[in-house]
Design an enzyme around this catalytic site. Structure first.
Site, mmCIF file in Angstrom:
data_model
loop_
_atom_site.group_PDB
_atom_site.id
_atom_site.type_symbol
_atom_site.label_atom_id
_atom_site.label_comp_id
_atom_site.label_asym_id
_atom_site.label_seq_id
_atom_site.Cartn_x
_atom_site.Cartn_y
_atom_site.Cartn_z
ATOM 1 N N PHE A 11 5.025 -50.266 71.554
ATOM 2 C CA PHE A 11 5.878 -50.919 71.112
ATOM 3 C C PHE A 11 6.381 -50.627 69.698
ATOM 4 O O PHE A 11 7.710 -50.392 69.383
ATOM 5 C CB PHE A 11 5.368 -52.514 71.181
ATOM 6 N N ASP A 57 -5.309 -38.218 74.721
ATOM 7 C CA ASP A 57 -6.007 -39.338 74.087
ATOM 8 C C ASP A 57 -6.678 -38.979 72.785
ATOM 9 O O ASP A 57 -7.601 -38.172 72.641
ATOM 10 C CB ASP A 57 -7.230 -39.728 75.119
ATOM 11 N N ALA A 80 -1.810 -45.405 67.460
ATOM 12 C CA ALA A 80 -2.757 -45.719 68.743
ATOM 13 C C ALA A 80 -3.972 -46.616 68.531
ATOM 14 O O ALA A 80 -4.697 -46.500 67.443
ATOM 15 C CB ALA A 80 -3.116 -44.536 69.093
ATOM 16 N N TYR A 147 -11.563 -56.695 67.191
ATOM 17 C CA TYR A 147 -10.296 -56.101 66.940
ATOM 18 C C TYR A 147 -10.034 -56.003 65.312
ATOM 19 O O TYR A 147 -10.000 -54.960 64.641
ATOM 20 C CB TYR A 147 -9.134 -56.735 67.691
ATOM 21 N N LYS A 151 -10.050 -52.908 62.613
ATOM 22 C CA LYS A 151 -9.014 -52.571 61.823
ATOM 23 C C LYS A 151 -9.461 -52.454 60.349
ATOM 24 O O LYS A 151 -9.181 -51.376 59.737
ATOM 25 C CB LYS A 151 -7.916 -53.579 61.928
ATOM 26 N N ARG A 217 3.811 -69.020 61.791
ATOM 27 C CA ARG A 217 3.567 -67.704 61.623
ATOM 28 C C ARG A 217 4.400 -66.959 60.709
ATOM 29 O O ARG A 217 5.610 -67.397 60.576
ATOM 30 C CB ARG A 217 3.328 -67.057 63.061
ATOM 31 N N ARG A 278 -5.158 -74.099 71.860
ATOM 32 C CA ARG A 278 -6.090 -73.152 72.231
ATOM 33 C C ARG A 278 -7.530 -73.389 71.278
ATOM 34 O O ARG A 278 -7.006 -73.209 69.946
ATOM 35 C CB ARG A 278 -5.227 -71.729 72.106
HETATM 36 C C1 UD1 Z 1 -2.998 -63.388 66.931
HETATM 37 C C2 UD1 Z 1 -3.411 -62.429 68.239
HETATM 38 C C3 UD1 Z 1 -4.558 -63.352 68.872
HETATM 39 C C4 UD1 Z 1 -5.724 -63.408 67.897
HETATM 40 C C5 UD1 Z 1 -5.086 -64.155 66.389
HETATM 41 C C6 UD1 Z 1 -6.116 -63.966 65.427
HETATM 42 C C7 UD1 Z 1 -1.575 -61.491 69.369
HETATM 43 C C8 UD1 Z 1 -0.797 -61.708 70.522
HETATM 44 N N1 UD1 Z 1 -2.628 -62.566 69.313
HETATM 45 O O1 UD1 Z 1 -2.733 -64.652 67.521
HETATM 46 O O2 UD1 Z 1 -4.976 -62.689 69.999
HETATM 47 O O3 UD1 Z 1 -6.927 -64.108 68.126
HETATM 48 O O4 UD1 Z 1 -3.937 -63.197 66.148
HETATM 49 O O5 UD1 Z 1 -6.392 -62.559 64.926
HETATM 50 O O6 UD1 Z 1 -1.785 -60.431 68.775
HETATM 51 N N2 UD1 Z 1 1.485 -70.002 71.659
HETATM 52 C C9 UD1 Z 1 1.881 -70.906 72.304
HETATM 53 N N3 UD1 Z 1 2.553 -70.673 73.651
HETATM 54 C C10 UD1 Z 1 2.212 -69.478 74.042
HETATM 55 C C11 UD1 Z 1 1.720 -68.502 73.428
HETATM 56 C C12 UD1 Z 1 1.434 -68.624 71.931
HETATM 57 O O7 UD1 Z 1 2.215 -72.102 71.929
HETATM 58 O O8 UD1 Z 1 2.692 -69.248 75.307
HETATM 59 C C13 UD1 Z 1 0.890 -70.276 70.058
HETATM 60 C C14 UD1 Z 1 -0.518 -69.924 69.999
HETATM 61 O O9 UD1 Z 1 -1.468 -70.849 70.297
HETATM 62 C C15 UD1 Z 1 -0.247 -69.827 68.237
HETATM 63 C C16 UD1 Z 1 1.043 -69.271 68.118
HETATM 64 O O10 UD1 Z 1 1.688 -69.477 69.564
HETATM 65 O O11 UD1 Z 1 -0.618 -71.180 67.880
HETATM 66 C C17 UD1 Z 1 0.922 -67.702 67.910
HETATM 67 O O12 UD1 Z 1 0.278 -67.195 68.979
HETATM 68 P P1 UD1 Z 1 0.329 -65.234 69.170
HETATM 69 O O13 UD1 Z 1 1.814 -65.035 69.216
HETATM 70 O O14 UD1 Z 1 -0.555 -65.212 70.130
HETATM 71 O O15 UD1 Z 1 -0.204 -64.941 67.637
HETATM 72 P P2 UD1 Z 1 -1.567 -65.526 66.625
HETATM 73 O O16 UD1 Z 1 -1.977 -66.993 67.039
HETATM 74 O O17 UD1 Z 1 -1.386 -65.111 65.388
#
Ligand code: UD1
Length: 315
Positions: A11, A57, A80, A147, A151, A217, A278
């Site tokens: 991406f 790889d 990567a 993860y 990093k 975010r 979540r």
């Molecule tokens: C990112 C990571 C996650 C990790 C977190 C902490 C990704 C895609 N996610 O999460 O795995 O645990 O950083 O380092 O890299 N949401 C919804 N509906 C959906 C999908 C998401 O409401 O269908 C909400 C989530 O619960 C969250 C928000 O959207 O509150 C953002 O989610 P996401 O895009 O996964 O990012 P992070 O939470 O920042």
């Protein structure tokens, strides 16, 4: 310049490749196609004189050594990775191989060839759950996933390498916040919320909001991230030293706000469905972009509104 990009078919890698080609650079892309796709590089591959793609790889010993010996890059952009936080929890050994061993290979291949610049894809995940916002680079580093830990370790591997310490190689670790845009795999359950929502809206399905939607975010367009990568790899700024910097916008957007923006583009879409938050979800994340501005001259240009509209119209 001659620039080697690991993870070029991913991406962020594909957008970074396109950006560098548009700026006139010569790019060697490397990808194992585990999560990257050749189709992401269709546009780049049309620039056959200045772009080459190798399937390999970089976590395998010797791969980067021989590619660097042949191509003689002036800079390496190391993108990567095993990109799924969930997968890093389920398979820590794979996380170690793809997110740490591969970085060690970048450091040693760069040292052998005298590469002058390394740009590394780090993440806001190195901070973990920080409550004091905006998050600047001095904030406590308490990653909450393998993860994020990998990093953070990778940053040290590169920044503490003899070449970086001696000032022979400038290492720039870029801590990306929530990146979104075209080619983020919407089919993956691990995709960011924006591409998951986009997938729902495009299919006429209601998106699901976990929690009340007030969580925020720092969403940054992949076009801005690609530009930040290009800048870090090619900047001729005098005094640019090794270091870490947030790559973010400094603007918070709530999920409800993102749904409002989507509904402008999809006026007939069904309203979102709400589900329990979540577990482990952080409520707010916001980066401080000041250091990237001061050190790299980088500032995000795409607003969430404009980038979302572009994403939707291009879909
Ligand atoms: C990112 C990571 C996650 C990790 C977190 C902490 C990704 C895609 N996610 O999460 O795995 O645990 O950083 O380092 O890299 N949401 C919804 N509906 C959906 C999908 C998401 O409401 O269908 C909400 C989530 O619960 C969250 C928000 O959207 O509150 C953002 O989610 P996401 O895009 O996964 O990012 P992070 O939470 O920042």
């Amino acid at each position: 310049m001659k620039i080697l990009i690991t993870g070029a078919a991913g991406f962020i890698g594909s957008h970074t490749s396109e950006r560098l080609l548009a700026e006139g650079h010569e790019v060697l892309g490397v990808d194992n196609f585990r999560t990257g796709h050749r189709r992401n590089l269709d546009a780049a591959l049309r620039q056959a004189l200045r772009f080459e793609l190798v399937e390999a790889d970089v976590a395998e010993s010797g791969v980067l050594d021989s590619l660097c010996a042949r191509f003689r890059p002036e800079a390496i952009i190391h993108l990567a990775a095993l990109v799924s936080v969930q997968e890093s929890i389920a398979n820590p050994a794979l996380n170690h191989r793809l997110n740490i061993t591969a970085t060690e290979h970048v450091a040693s291949a760069a040292a052998k060839q005298g590469v002058r610049r390394i740009v590394f894809a780090s993440s806001a995940a190195v901070y973990g759950d920080v409550r004091a916002l905006p998050i600047d680079e001095a904030a406590p580093k308490q990653p909450i996933s393998p993860y994020g830990e990998a990093k953070l370790s990778s940053e040290s591997i590169l920044l503490d390498s003899p070449a970086a310490v001696a000032g022979d190689c400038v290492v720039r670790c870029q801590r990306y916040f929530n990146v979104f845009g075209p080619r983020q795999d919407p089919a993956s359950p691990y995709s960011g919320v924006i591409s998951v929502f986009q997938n729902c809206y495009a299919a006429g399905r209601a998106p699901t909001i976990y929690g009340d939607g007030q969580q925020t975010r720092d969403f940054i367009s992949v076009y801005d991230v690609a530009r930040a990568n290009a800048l870090a790899a090619t900047s001729a700024r005098t005094g640019l030293a090794s270091g870490v910097a947030n790559i973010c916008t400094g603007r918070a957007t709530s999920l409800l706000e993102s749904v409002r923006i989507f509904s402008v583009e999809y006026p007939d879409a069904p309203p979102p469905v709400f589900a329990p938050a979540r577990s482990g979800d952080i409520v707010h994340s916001l980066g401080d972009p000041a250091r990237a501005r001061a050190e790299l001259g980088f500032e995000a240009e795409w607003t969430v509104e404009r980038a979302l509209a572009e994403l939707i119209r291009g879909a």
